[in-house]
Design an enzyme around this catalytic site. Structure first.
Site, PDB file in Angstrom:
ATOM      1  N   GLU A 160     -10.571  16.154  29.213  1.00  0.00           N
ATOM      2  CA  GLU A 160     -10.783  16.446  30.633  1.00  0.00           C
ATOM      3  C   GLU A 160      -9.437  16.632  31.344  1.00  0.00           C
ATOM      4  OE1 GLU A 160     -12.667  13.178  32.648  1.00  0.00           O
ATOM      5  OE2 GLU A 160     -13.382  14.415  34.312  1.00  0.00           O
TER       6      GLU A 160
ATOM      7  N   LYS B 151     -18.931  19.848  36.204  1.00  0.00           N
ATOM      8  CA  LYS B 151     -19.356  18.447  36.070  1.00  0.00           C
ATOM      9  C   LYS B 151     -20.409  18.090  37.112  1.00  0.00           C
ATOM     10  CE  LYS B 151     -17.012  13.900  35.607  1.00  0.00           C
ATOM     11  NZ  LYS B 151     -15.646  13.298  35.558  1.00  0.00           N
TER      12      LYS B 151
ATOM     13  N   CYS C 226     -17.185  13.672  30.876  1.00  0.00           N
ATOM     14  CA  CYS C 226     -16.918  12.258  31.164  1.00  0.00           C
ATOM     15  C   CYS C 226     -18.117  11.503  31.752  1.00  0.00           C
ATOM     16  CB  CYS C 226     -15.684  12.135  32.053  1.00  0.00           C
ATOM     17  SG  CYS C 226     -14.874  10.515  31.883  1.00  0.00           S
TER      18      CYS C 226
END
Lengths: 296, 296
Positions: A49, A122, A159
């Site tokens: 990331e 995300k 994540c």
């Protein structure tokens, strides 16, 4: 369980890096890691990331917005020739400037000819002490999707997404054979025992995504100390049965390369046919935050 | 993570049994296990799936329907005085005859005064060689629910449900603090390596339910060989962080008793606030079996 008669090998590369302040150095390290993985035959290579910069979300600072970039933009322009030269798929997580005042935590997928195969923004954004992401990133609107590449159908999640079974399920239901999780997770000044419990829980839930969905899961985390956070590395690959195929160091940068036999997906799903038996008639409340006792 | 200042201890009992052919013997063993757990202070005691009988689903045989019973019926009548005498909550999995020709794999929850607190009818029904449950059991229509008892808000799910993150999520969203999974899982004549992998995956995904939802998970499996199947026992309890608090033998009957501090649920959910960040606006497709490429 039936024997796997349809082998379909794809070789995966993971580039686990320690980021410094200088973006140029991080980019060089990333290119070096990509070349190393490709040199070992990797066909799909995933970076961590926000791989070009320190994890800047430890504070809320407007100046960091200047690091955001458009897509297509500098990163895709720099990496597209590399993907084409090496003939590899690249997963490139970056800080996306979508419009004036609108930013996302994004991963771009370059196909093996250098073209943009897709992008994921995300969806689940954390906000905890040291991880002030809600200040920087608007929650994505891409939804959960599968991106077709030369070497397989992949899903990218980022994540915090890794804690949500819904994200893995919906991505797998859209056809993904491999789930990629570029990540920046670490611990603060906790005692080692707590840190170890956190890392165990983190691996457990991602192995469970493999098991529940019969897919491979690839997790690429950064490593090393940055300001208040110790990123714990431990990048790993899980097979559809939840077995860890390879795992990186918790302390050092590392390039991992491993083969995934996509034929195992069919075998695993036939052996434990969870997709056959989902009660989709009874899942409506998944779109609720809570099922309040007095409202049912 | 914040320190846990609101301790709320509930003591849980798990009765892992080896079943023989004689129902009366199985019932006696169950009562003995319940008394043993209660003697050690257990307040909520869970029995294994179909605890009064061998796992008869290894073949498709119409005669087995004669073993089904109504609710309320013989089991609740026998166990209700025991629950009241000991002042314990009992989770009693049984073969329910709901109407002529309509049968379920059900768990009845008796409250600590002996009254029926609720019932759950297994929603996800397996069908694999040796586990021919679709022949016997109509998939439940109770949905996923929380049952309030004297000692806590509990959810009951049964065996195959354990592979579905949706079941755990929906039960937790309805308020459950502890998920109970009465189970009958084992292996056939596979090699030991495969059996070990299966048992590991089974534990992993259930620990993940604890982690994803910040709840305790209690799994009660049978043990021992019956016909073609070796049931692997290994009943266990996981805390909201996915740590295994206690685990039973893979070979022998065993009564486990352990304390669960329900105050940890608040602490865990504040530390890792997944429920805060679910993207309920983007989960609509959870009610689809698959997201076909040409239909999106």
């Amino acid at each position: 369980m039936s024997s796997n008669t349809n082998r379909e090998i794809v070789r995966i590369g993971l580039v686990q890096m320690a980021c410094g302040e200088a973006a140029e150095d991080n980019r060089k390290a990333a290119e070096q890691g990509i070349r190393q993985a490709a040199g070992q035959g990797a066909q799909i290579i995933c970076l961590q990331e926000l791989f070009q910069m320190p994890y800047f979300c430890q504070t809320e600072n407007h100046e960091h917005f200047n690091q955001a970039e458009e897509v297509p933009g500098p990163t895709t322009q720099a990496m597209s020739p590399l993907a084409a030269e090496l003939g590899v798929v690249l997963i490139l997580p970056l800080f996306e400037k979508r419009s004036t005042g609108l930013y996302h935590n994004t991963a771009v997928v370059l196909d093996a000819d250098g073209s943009i195969a897709g992008r994921y923004r995300k969806m689940h954004i954390p906000d905890d002490p040291g991880f002030y992401e809600k200040f920087y990133f608007t929650p994505g609107d891409t939804g959960f999707q599968t991106i077709s590449t030369r070497f397989g159908k992949i899903g990218v999640l980022i994540c915090w997404d890794q804690w949500f079974p819904e994200a893995a399920r919906l991505t797998a239901l859209s056809g993904a054979q491999i789930l990629f999780y570029p990540t920046a997770i670490g611990y603060q000044k906790f005692d080692e025992a707590v840190a170890e419990k956190q890392a165990q829980a983190w691996q457990t839930i991602q192995k469970a995504h493999s098991i529940a969905n019969g897919v491979f899961t690839v997790v690429v985390n950064r490593v090393g100390r940055e300001d208040q956070l110790n990123f714990w590395g431990r990048s790993f690959v899980s097979d559809p049965f939840g077995e860890v195929l390879v795992e990186a160091s918790s302390k050092e940068p590392e390039v991992l390369v491993t083969d995934c036999d996509l034929g195992l997906i069919e075998e695993t799903r036939q052996g434990w046919p969870f997709l056959r038996d989902r009660r989709v008639d009874a899942y409506q409340n998944m779109t609720r935050l809570f099922i309040d006792p007095n409202e049912t």
